[in-house]
Design a protein around this motif. Sequence first.
Motif, PDB file in Angstrom:
ATOM      1  N   GLU A  86       0.229   5.266  -4.074  1.00  0.00           N
ATOM      2  CA  GLU A  86       0.097   6.165  -3.110  1.00  0.00           C
ATOM      3  C   GLU A  86       1.617   6.298  -2.708  1.00  0.00           C
ATOM      4  N   PRO A 414      -0.643   9.850   3.295  1.00  0.00           N
ATOM      5  CA  PRO A 414      -0.058  10.252   1.943  1.00  0.00           C
ATOM      6  C   PRO A 414      -0.338  11.647   1.557  1.00  0.00           C
ATOM      7  N   ARG A 419      -4.079   9.766  -3.869  1.00  0.00           N
ATOM      8  CA  ARG A 419      -4.389   9.300  -2.472  1.00  0.00           C
ATOM      9  C   ARG A 419      -5.611   8.497  -2.517  1.00  0.00           C
ATOM     10  N   GLY A 424      -7.760   3.972   2.079  1.00  0.00           N
ATOM     11  CA  GLY A 424      -6.633   3.538   2.345  1.00  0.00           C
ATOM     12  C   GLY A 424      -6.145   2.285   3.140  1.00  0.00           C
TER      13      GLY A 424
END
Length: 505
Positions: A86, A414, A419, A424
């Motif tokens: 990322e 991001p 991504r 995340g």
Amino acid sequence: MNDATQSPPSPADADAQRLAALGYESEFKRDMSLWANFSLGFTYLSPVVGVYTLFAASLMAGGPPMIWAFVIAGVGQLLVALVFSEVVAEFPVAGGVYPWARRLWGRKWGWMTGWIYLLALLSTISAVAYGAGPYVAAVFGFASSTTTTILCALGLLLLATVINFGGTKVLSAVAVFGFVAEIIGAVVVGAWLLIANRHHGLGVLFDGFGSQGSHSYLYAFAAASLIGVFQYYGFEACGDVAEEVPDPGRRIPTSMRRTIYIGGAAATAVCLALILSVSDFGAVISGKDADPVTTVLTDAFGSGGARAVLVVVLLSFISCAMSLQAAASRLTYSFARDRMIVGSRVLAAFSERLRVPPNALLLAAVLPGLIIVGSAYSADALVKIISFSTLGIYLAFQMVVLASLRARLRGWRPSGEYRLERWGLPVTIGALVYGIVALVNISWPRTPGTPWYDNYIVLVSGAVVVGAGALYMAVAKPHERGDAPAGDALAASAAQEPSSSPASV
């Protein structure tokens, strides 16, 4: 009259424009293909080097179940690689963890991350070169000693340096060659060992053969697991050369993940073949057979065949040292370009003919050479060098992961081509937890009968590096030099529109 429609910029122009938006005008040539970039990471990770360097020590410490360290470390470092993917997709700048940490958190954090990572990289180069020494002796048929190991290590270091001075195209070609040679060697050797020299079934992978002594097996496994921890880094090198790769926001995350998948599978397979081919685990664990790799290869291939196999092993060591040097030189150049390290003017010099930073490359040869020479005064030098190298690499990794988590919790979203989206936060937290556990394991003192400074050598060396860096920052204030962007991840994500088709995990 101007035409109302304009043709889109060429890929090269688009890469240059993006880098300019990040504050830089690159001097490198984007000559590194996707496969060359992956091969750079793979040869840095190097399954053969990682396994052959620590197989004896890990098998002695934990017996055959030490192989499960590859699975645990592989999953943990895959999480780290996803976090890095990322970050590099948004900040595809040469130097890797240093500019990433600086953009995510700020100048001080970025400087300390780069400082720790650079010293750990230089130490890792020396560890790889030193680890090749006994195999050089086996190939050429002379007795291995501390002196010959040091001389062989210095020779390998010189060869890797010469290759790196050939420029990006030569580096790419040798990296691809190293990848192909290592894969073919691993497959052929592993298959033959399993077919013709297998002495055990898979059940031995759950039997410690008394390696734990009077301790619990968890203690023995933790010590043996250094082989897995040492194995799974190198994927970050794909991002260290971000300014030499076309379309880096897409290609480098792909290369990072391939490095983990293919490199991890190859390392586990090599280790499995060797374990099942060891005839006497008791002899290894007791120290009677101090070099089980050579024993296995000689039994399976004879003395001549074993030498042929070891030639492939040496190619892997050379490729690994070369890739490490490339990563260290790009980090040094990135540091110096931002005027954030002593000797910046010299280290930021760039050869227009060779298209490499020559002085940064020389630094990545001279300092590891000094470490190798200094190893003559330390018992178990290889394990100690590897332990500090691994500690420094993991610490720098976790500083980036922590910076990523902090930025995410403060609103960073991001906006690069790769991504994690809703994954995340949990992936970043998982990467941080794994890294902390690994750091504790690496640092844990395990030789109570030795002097305290030897027992705590990893912690002491880590404290010296961090303390020296902190003192240097306090006195010289290198983080205040230059005008490179820092701590701008939040502003960058707010200013950029998300791409229409982000990659997924």
